[in-house]
Scaffold this active site. Structure first.
Site, PDB file in Angstrom:
ATOM      1  N   CYS A   2      40.731  29.438  -0.975  1.00  0.00           N
ATOM      2  CA  CYS A   2      41.535  30.126  -0.206  1.00  0.00           C
ATOM      3  C   CYS A   2      41.993  31.133  -0.319  1.00  0.00           C
ATOM      4  O   CYS A   2      42.714  32.178  -1.374  1.00  0.00           O
ATOM      5  CB  CYS A   2      42.757  28.344  -0.207  1.00  0.00           C
ATOM      6  SG  CYS A   2      41.873  27.128  -0.003  1.00  0.00           S
ATOM      7  N   LYS A 584      22.449  36.639   2.315  1.00  0.00           N
ATOM      8  CA  LYS A 584      23.173  35.581   1.687  1.00  0.00           C
ATOM      9  C   LYS A 584      22.519  34.462   2.234  1.00  0.00           C
ATOM     10  O   LYS A 584      22.109  33.305   1.191  1.00  0.00           O
ATOM     11  CB  LYS A 584      24.424  35.794   1.885  1.00  0.00           C
ATOM     12  CG  LYS A 584      25.248  34.568   1.031  1.00  0.00           C
ATOM     13  CD  LYS A 584      25.404  35.173  -0.329  1.00  0.00           C
ATOM     14  CE  LYS A 584      25.992  34.058  -1.578  1.00  0.00           C
ATOM     15  NZ  LYS A 584      25.504  34.585  -3.089  1.00  0.00           N
TER      16      LYS A 584
END
EC number: 2.6.1.16
Length: 589
Positions: A2, A584
């Site tokens: 986060c 990705k």
């Protein structure tokens, strides 16, 4: 992982809301699924939060219209509880007077939550974080002042955390750190605290890095800091200035995200192991499914397939029938009721894996998934969901996510074998010590291999998947043609290409050293230059050898092959974060 920002100022204004939003945008590179902001003003404490991107939530919740002299901001990467509005941070106590943002994993949150609920506390989310404001509230009810209550709450926590807490009416931000980054930015008439320096870099370049087990609070003009024993720390000697731009700062001083993420692997492994420890009931259910299955089909793509192959080899050795499947070839598998599918995907969105599990589910198989993204498509379609805690990975080539895949698999195997889990608790230190030991020599090897046109990577047994991953890595980012083979197969064709100077990388996990030694000598006799990565047992006559001692060989080898590829790429002047033609997440068949 986060993103966190806190600002405390002498002045109450909307400008702090704009600064908070700006900081959150600079933290977007970490990856996230929801956003939230808390402010304290003369009108009290206010929370605005929602699932979505920063710009979307800012507009939807009119965050830039908030006023205050204290602000907290948070971008959430879901770990406990799916990405929803109510699981977004900040979280509050029963009365809405305390707000908390948090990065990390609270291992004992279930026990704490049960205890708090028995005392009458009402919870609104599924997160581990929410226990923190309720703990502070409970300790304040017992007569503690705000800082003492905060300290007592932190002492109750087991796990990893970077915590910021604010209390209505207080012009200060309380903080605590363990295993997750927190940095203070020292301004004029205002101070900042964040998970990353880029969050406050436009406003100050004077920083103070908080160390593990330290806690304290910031006001607009002061910083108070204690160690874990309650000793007050003199901060003056620890304040320093940084001369970074935003991009450099987001990489925390590393030249590329890939090398940064390799160095983040120990922490990622720790958080993954801690999470599995705290959810041992889930692991035991998975073990029962594995034991009762007629066949375990392990499916993955690219790096995830290599992790899956390692798992499949181990299961077969334990007498559990297992089939490793390359995801793009899923249609060749005829699954049936009684089969168990173990699907591995970093993103949880890999289309071939998703299509494969759908086909196998339709034939009656049960699905277990191992992903890095909570409530991703693959996780949603699984009967059992296991999550890695690697945090966002920016570099296209998998590094810390591969290592955490292996750590998750090793944990499951340890429980399956009824081994003492103390060894798994050592895993983060094993990875950290390896990186520290080998960085110099991997750079030398990478520089040499960068000059080559072709490379063989050879392994046997459990080292074969690592050889395959090593070849893939250097192929992906250094654009060197590399092929991996079972070492015993090298004389069935591949050896015909070996001549003087031909580079051969031998991965030796210490299990089949004598057989690998024979293969080494066969290559050496034809002029090959041998690079050996050896754990616990040295090889003879290698030209260059990385020698390691490790209780968990695979977790020592993983960062070595990644570092070799990284240094080969940078030697050639390529950006390892963005290899050409690769993405990705692969979402087309």
């Amino acid at each position: 992982m986060c993103g966190i920002i806190g600002i405390v100022s002498l002045r109450e204004s909307k400008k702090l809301a704009e600064m908070t939003v700006s900081a959150l945008k600079r933290l977007e590179y970490r990856g996230y699924d929801s956003v939230g902001v808390a402010s304290i003003s003369s009108n009290g404490l206010e929370i605005r939060k929602a699932k979505g991107k920063v710009e979307e939530v800012v507009l939807q919740k009119k965050i830039e219209e908030m006023e205050g002299y204290v602000f907290l901001g948070h971008t959430r990467w879901a770990t406990h509880g799916p990405p929803t509005d109510y699981n977004a941070h900040p979280h509050t106590d029963c009365n809405g007077n305390i707000a908390v943002v948090h990065n990390g994993t609270i291992k004992n949150y279930k026990e704490l939550r049960e205890e708090l609920e028995s005392l009458g506390h009402k919870f609104k989310s599924e997160t581990d974080t929410e226990v923190i404001p309720h703990l502070i509230e409970e300790f304040m009810k017992r007569g503690m002042d705000p800082f003492q209550a905060f300290k007592s709450a932190i002492k109750s926590l087991e796990g990893s955390y970077a915590v910021l807490a604010v209390i209505n009416g207080e012009r200060r931000i309380f903080f605590a750190k363990k295993d997750n980054p927190l940095i203070i930015g020292l301004g004029e008439g205002q101070n900042f605290i964040a998970s990353d320096i880029p969050a406050f870099l436009p406003y100050t370049k004077r920083i103070l890095v908080i160390r593990d087990d330290e806690l304290g609070f910031i006001t607009p003009e002061t910083v108070y800091l204690e160690d874990k024993d309650g000793n007050v720390i003199n901060i003056k000697e620890r304040i320093r200035s940084v001369d970074w731009d935003i991009e450099t700062a987001s990489k925390e001083g590393y030249p590329h995200f890939m090398i940064k993420e390799i160095h983040e692997s120990p922490r990622a492994v720790k958080e993954t192991i801690d999470s599995l420890m705290s959810d041992i009931d889930l692991v035991e259910k998975v073990i029962e499914e594995i034991k009762n299955a007629e066949r375990v089909i392990v499916i993955g793509a690219g790096t995830s397939y290599h992790a899956g192959l390692y798992f499949s080899i181990e299961l077969n050795r334990l007498g559990i029938n297992s089939l490793p499947v390359i995801a793009s070839e899923y249609y060749n598998v005829r699954s049936k009721k009684g089969d168990l599918v173990f699907a591995i995907s970093q993103s949880g969105e890999t289309i071939d894996v998703l299509q494969g599990i759908r086909m196998m589910r339709n034939s009656g198989a049960k699905i277990i998934s191992l992903t890095n993204v909570i409530e991703s498509a693959i996780a949603r379609e699984s009967d059992y969901k296991i999550y890695m805690r690697a945090g966002p990975e920016i570099g296209v080539a998998a590094t810390k996510t591969f290592t955490t895949q292996l750590a998750s698999i090793l944990f499951i195997l340890s429980v399956l074998k009824k081994e003492n889990l103390k060894k798994m608790e050592k895993a983060p230190d094993i990875v950290r010590d390896t990186i520290s030991q080998v960085e110099g020599l991997t750079k030398k090897i990478g520089e040499e291999l960068a000059k080559k046109s072709n490379i063989y990577y050879l392994g046997r047994g459990l080292s074969l998947p690592l050889a395959m991953e090593g070849a893939l890595k250097i192929k992906e980012i250094a654009y060197v043609h590399a092929e991996a083979y079972p070492a015993g197969e090298s004389k069935h064709g591949p050896i015909s290409l070996v001549e003087k100077g031909f580079p051969v990388v031998i991965i030796n996990d210490g299990e089949l050293t004598e057989l690998l030694q024979n293969n080494l000598m066969e290559m050496k006799a034809r002029g090959a230059r041998i690079y050996a990565v050896s754990v616990n047992k040295k090889m003879k006559d290698a030209d260059v050898e990385i020698e390691l001692q490790s209780e968990i060989p695979v977790l020592s080898i993983a960062p070595v092959i990644q570092l070799i590829a990284y240094y080969a790429a940078v030697t050639k002047g390529y950006d390892p974060d963005k290899p050409r033609n690769l993405a990705k997440t692969v979402t087309v068949e």
